[in-house]
Design a protein around this motif. Structure first.
Motif, PDB file in Angstrom:
ATOM      1  N   UNK A  17       0.847  -1.181   0.107  1.00  0.00           N
ATOM      2  CA  UNK A  17      -0.137   0.008  -0.045  1.00  0.00           C
ATOM      3  C   UNK A  17       0.995   1.166   0.011  1.00  0.00           C
ATOM      4  N   UNK A  18       1.823   1.106   0.886  1.00  0.00           N
ATOM      5  CA  UNK A  18       2.694   2.467   1.009  1.00  0.00           C
ATOM      6  C   UNK A  18       4.113   2.240   0.500  1.00  0.00           C
ATOM      7  N   UNK A  19       4.377   1.350  -0.021  1.00  0.00           N
ATOM      8  CA  UNK A  19       5.773   1.031  -0.656  1.00  0.00           C
ATOM      9  C   UNK A  19       5.917  -0.363  -1.474  1.00  0.00           C
ATOM     10  N   UNK A  20       6.827  -0.730  -2.041  1.00  0.00           N
ATOM     11  CA  UNK A  20       7.070  -2.019  -2.585  1.00  0.00           C
ATOM     12  C   UNK A  20       8.697  -2.567  -2.547  1.00  0.00           C
ATOM     13  N   UNK A  21       8.831  -3.491  -2.922  1.00  0.00           N
ATOM     14  CA  UNK A  21      10.528  -3.997  -3.148  1.00  0.00           C
ATOM     15  C   UNK A  21      10.610  -4.714  -4.346  1.00  0.00           C
ATOM     16  N   UNK A  22      11.630  -4.327  -4.963  1.00  0.00           N
ATOM     17  CA  UNK A  22      12.083  -5.057  -6.276  1.00  0.00           C
ATOM     18  C   UNK A  22      13.155  -6.064  -5.917  1.00  0.00           C
ATOM     19  N   UNK A  23      12.946  -7.407  -6.153  1.00  0.00           N
ATOM     20  CA  UNK A  23      13.715  -8.421  -5.878  1.00  0.00           C
ATOM     21  C   UNK A  23      14.443  -9.034  -7.196  1.00  0.00           C
ATOM     22  N   UNK A  24      15.702  -9.312  -7.056  1.00  0.00           N
ATOM     23  CA  UNK A  24      16.205 -10.289  -8.255  1.00  0.00           C
ATOM     24  C   UNK A  24      15.696 -11.692  -8.450  1.00  0.00           C
ATOM     25  N   UNK A  25      15.540 -11.871 -10.021  1.00  0.00           N
ATOM     26  CA  UNK A  25      14.713 -13.153 -10.019  1.00  0.00           C
ATOM     27  C   UNK A  25      15.730 -14.435  -9.898  1.00  0.00           C
ATOM     28  N   UNK A  26      17.063 -14.173  -9.797  1.00  0.00           N
ATOM     29  CA  UNK A  26      17.845 -15.079  -9.581  1.00  0.00           C
ATOM     30  C   UNK A  26      18.104 -15.942  -8.042  1.00  0.00           C
ATOM     31  N   UNK A  27      18.005 -14.826  -7.355  1.00  0.00           N
ATOM     32  CA  UNK A  27      18.369 -15.409  -5.882  1.00  0.00           C
ATOM     33  C   UNK A  27      17.354 -14.407  -4.892  1.00  0.00           C
ATOM     34  N   UNK A  28      16.147 -13.714  -5.254  1.00  0.00           N
ATOM     35  CA  UNK A  28      15.245 -13.239  -4.595  1.00  0.00           C
ATOM     36  C   UNK A  28      15.661 -12.293  -3.560  1.00  0.00           C
ATOM     37  N   UNK A  29      17.053 -11.864  -3.853  1.00  0.00           N
ATOM     38  CA  UNK A  29      17.500 -10.775  -3.097  1.00  0.00           C
ATOM     39  C   UNK A  29      17.002  -9.259  -3.310  1.00  0.00           C
ATOM     40  N   UNK A  30      16.614  -8.532  -2.519  1.00  0.00           N
ATOM     41  CA  UNK A  30      16.586  -7.071  -3.017  1.00  0.00           C
ATOM     42  C   UNK A  30      17.541  -6.629  -3.690  1.00  0.00           C
ATOM     43  N   UNK A  31      17.013  -5.738  -4.831  1.00  0.00           N
ATOM     44  CA  UNK A  31      17.886  -5.232  -5.965  1.00  0.00           C
ATOM     45  C   UNK A  31      18.962  -4.242  -5.089  1.00  0.00           C
ATOM     46  N   UNK A  32      19.940  -4.182  -5.510  1.00  0.00           N
ATOM     47  CA  UNK A  32      20.994  -3.262  -4.790  1.00  0.00           C
ATOM     48  C   UNK A  32      21.384  -2.167  -5.804  1.00  0.00           C
ATOM     49  N   UNK A  33      21.800  -2.525  -7.097  1.00  0.00           N
ATOM     50  CA  UNK A  33      22.132  -1.686  -8.117  1.00  0.00           C
ATOM     51  C   UNK A  33      21.142  -0.801  -8.437  1.00  0.00           C
ATOM     52  N   UNK A  34      19.990  -1.418  -9.036  1.00  0.00           N
ATOM     53  CA  UNK A  34      18.654  -0.547  -9.337  1.00  0.00           C
ATOM     54  C   UNK A  34      17.898  -0.005  -8.290  1.00  0.00           C
TER      55      UNK A  34
END
Length: 481
Positions: A199-216
């Motif tokens: 609702x008030x935010x969201x998270x993008x995760x990497x398709x390979x390891x399901x870690x939160x994106x760091x570069x993007x």
């Protein structure tokens, strides 16, 4: 002078006669040559596609025929665009035996076979698909006692619950809305990540390891060039170019697509589509001949709005021609929108209620890519007033069926004849998720801590195909790859 002229004529005649003899010799000699072409080596056991697990062994070991063993010289190359030193992905030998340390992407590769006896080279192209344990399966977004959870479902149905927190060592934002696997259709469906929208935010995760994106951008808050003071997400959908578009703070936002899709700024939000409107979170995205437009709804004025995408979404409001207002006036509807779905590239159905609570079904067509027309087709009272409300779940298939979930029941509705029937699969808990598989052969229903795959092919009315149990909490949305 006369003698010189005679000599010149004799020379010309002799030259012509010689030319005729040469032509005749060539004609008589035509087809008398025998060519001894070398036999092309045969490669046995070289596939066109190899699936390689990241961090595991990659073994390519073909055999060769029609060539002496001592004459074989093989060079293998994997094209790795992101590599600083491409030579490290070049191998020499009759086979490849290495640890696959690349990403979970599709890579082009080539085997060059040199026949050392005659110097002839032969080229054989193939592909390598990098994979991880998360390359195939489903991600389910759920809510468990008020906490947002993410679970991974393996192809065999095994559930790995609460996987986001286990990998990232922190919780997801609260009030989950949707999850999207995003890829760019126009660059070979290049995977770009998963977006978890709350609702008030969201998270993008990497398709390979399901870690939160760091570069993007790793969160929706970080995905703005100029973030607003607060974020209230109504509804975000994925665009075919691998970005999110939809309603934030009652305005329409869209991720930019004008840069390389691997750039860190790709998909970021600029300014919203500028205009004076308060947008409902219900909208449909139209894609006709790769031209994208949106049908939105203004909550205060109760009117349908036009949005086009010209590099970024643009607000055009009611700048369209209405074919006739005899059925209803889309610029002054006088109803509150509950749901809107698209059957195909033409038919759109909206469900809205009046001040007394009566629910109407509106059918219409639009052409928002020129000449910008809105064609109302019908306005009728919905056949079953009890099953439609703001909490109902609704999806539509391209072949003309609409599925509606209300309480613990799912109905198949055919708007052409207004036929409404309950599907065969029964549920003991209220339904919190309703999805279609990409091929629209199955209706996926989330109820309680289970997910049900039901058969909706022709001749089948939602018979149970598969059930997955053990999810933490109740499902909100899911995606797969």
């Amino acid at each position: 002078m006369k003698r010189k002229t005679q000599s010149l004529r004799i020379f010309q005649y002799s030259l012509a006669f010689l030319f005729i003899l040469v032509l005749g010799s060539c004609y008589k000699d035509k087809g008398n040559y025998a060519y001894n072409m070398p036999i092309e080596p045969k490669i046995i056991g070289l596939d066109t596609l190899y699936n390689a697990m990241v961090g595991d062994s990659l073994i390519i070991n073909p055999t060769f025929e029609n060539i002496a063993k001592e004459d074989i010289e093989c060079t293998w190359e994997i094209a790795v665009p992101e590599a600083i030193d491409p030579t490290q992905y070049k191998y020499v030998g009759n086979s490849v035996r290495t640890i696959f340390g690349l990403q979970a992407k599709l890579y082009n590769a080539r085997l060059t076979l040199l026949n050392k006896s005659n110097g002839i080279k032969y080229f054989h192209d193939f592909k390598i698909q990098g994979q991880t344990e998360f390359s195939k399966g489903s991600l389910v977004l759920s809510i468990e006692n008020g906490t947002t959870q993410l679970s991974f479902v393996k192809p065999n149905g095994e559930v790995q619950p609460r996987i986001y927190e286990a990998i990232n060592l922190k919780p997801l934002p609260s009030i989950p809305l949707s999850i999207h696997y995003i890829s760019n259709k126009f660059t070979g469906n290049t995977p770009l990540g998963y977006w978890i929208v709350c609702k008030n935010d969201g998270v993008r995760i990497n398709v390979n390891n399901l870690k939160q994106e760091e570069l993007k951008s790793g969160t929706i808050k970080d995905n703005f060039f100029l973030p607003p003071a607060s974020i209230d997400i109504g509804n975000l959908q994925k665009h075919e170019q691998g970005v999110l578009m939809g309603v934030i703070n009652n305005k329409f936002y869209g991720g930019i697509t004008t840069t390389w899709d691997q750039a860190n700024t790709y998909g970021m939000f600029g300014n919203y589509a500028d205009g004076d409107y308060e947008l409902s979170d219900k909208f449909v995205m139209l894609n006709i001949n790769n031209q994208v437009s949106f049908v939105g709804f203004e909550k205060t004025r109760k009117q349908f709005l036009r949005f086009n995408v010209y590099g970024a979404p643009m607000y055009f409001g009611t700048q369209y021609t209405v074919s006739s207002t005899a059925t209803f006036d889309p610029t002054n509807l006088g109803l509150d929108l509950l749901h809107i779905v698209q059957i195909n590239n033409t038919d759109i159905y909206a469900y809205a209620k009046d001040a007394s609570g009566q629910i109407f079904e509106l059918k219409f067509n639009v052409n928002f890519n020129g000449p910008f027309t809105f064609t109302p087709l019908h306005k009728i009272a919905f056949t079953n007033q009890q099953i439609l409300n703001a909490a109902s779940k609704i999806v539509a298939t391209r072949v003309g069926n609409i599925f509606i979930a209300s309480g613990n029941k799912v109905y198949r509705y055919t708007p052409i004849n207004q036929n409404l029937t309950e599907i065969e699969t029964k549920f003991t808990a209220d339904i919190t998720m309703l999805k279609l598989t990409e091929d629209e052969q199955s209706l996926v229903v989330g109820a309680g801590t289970s997910i049900y795959y039901t058969n909706i092919t022709t001749g089948s009315n939602g018979t149970l195909k598969e059930k997955i149990d053990g999810l933490p909490g109740t499902s909100i949305d899911m995606t797969w790859r």
